[in-house]
Design an enzyme around this catalytic site. Sequence first.
Site, PDB file in Angstrom:
ATOM      1  N   CYS A  73     -48.219  48.658   8.523  1.00 58.00           N
ATOM      2  CA  CYS A  73     -49.389  49.472   8.863  1.00 58.00           C
ATOM      3  C   CYS A  73     -50.687  48.681   8.649  1.00 58.00           C
ATOM      4  O   CYS A  73     -51.034  48.349   7.509  1.00 58.00           O
ATOM      5  CB  CYS A  73     -49.371  50.734   7.993  1.00 58.00           C
ATOM      6  SG  CYS A  73     -50.890  51.691   7.983  1.00 58.00           S
ATOM      7  N   CYS A  76     -53.233  50.256   6.318  1.00 59.86           N
ATOM      8  CA  CYS A  76     -52.696  50.206   4.950  1.00 59.86           C
ATOM      9  C   CYS A  76     -52.960  48.829   4.343  1.00 59.86           C
ATOM     10  O   CYS A  76     -53.412  48.715   3.200  1.00 59.86           O
ATOM     11  CB  CYS A  76     -51.197  50.483   4.938  1.00 59.86           C
ATOM     12  SG  CYS A  76     -50.708  52.094   5.563  1.00 59.86           S
TER      13      CYS A  76
END
Length: 178
Positions: A73, A76
């Site tokens: 991600c 992230c």
Amino acid sequence: MKRSLIVCALFATSALALEDATYPKIVTAKTLYAKNDLRGKKAPAFVVEKWLNGDAPSMKGKVLFVDFWATWCGPCRALIPEVNEWNKKYGKDVVFVGVSDEDAATVSKFMKDTPMDYHVAVDTQKRMSKELGVQGIPHVMIVSPDGIVRWQGFPGSEEDTLTDKVLEQVIAASKAKR
């Protein structure tokens, strides 16, 4: 191979808290990217399968910052340096934990090239994530020492960005309640 299950009773509290003006205001016009809005309510039990960089941290009397994330991600990964900085700045008052639903080998390999200076764990069964109904990551939940979720959502949200000011307000309000 048997997985070790670590279950930490997060905090004991019998009543749900109403919004407390000393904590950050709950922004209602906010996309949570989760099915369940637990802000101002009791946090789910803290459950992980395995800690990847040390033992389970002591959470007693501290604010808990849980970041649901994944190695694949982009947002992230972009949040990791900021969490590292927050950990340096607020680590004596806040326990920072990154929880991935990926397998331990994948996350451990990622951590070899990406410094994560806070606690990291995996939970392939997504137990806490399911309690929140997380639909998009990164998803952060900040819990005060009394077990109440004080901030929840996407940290980069324009409607309610997670900032130093938010963390400082949760810390200050939590200290005042001791």
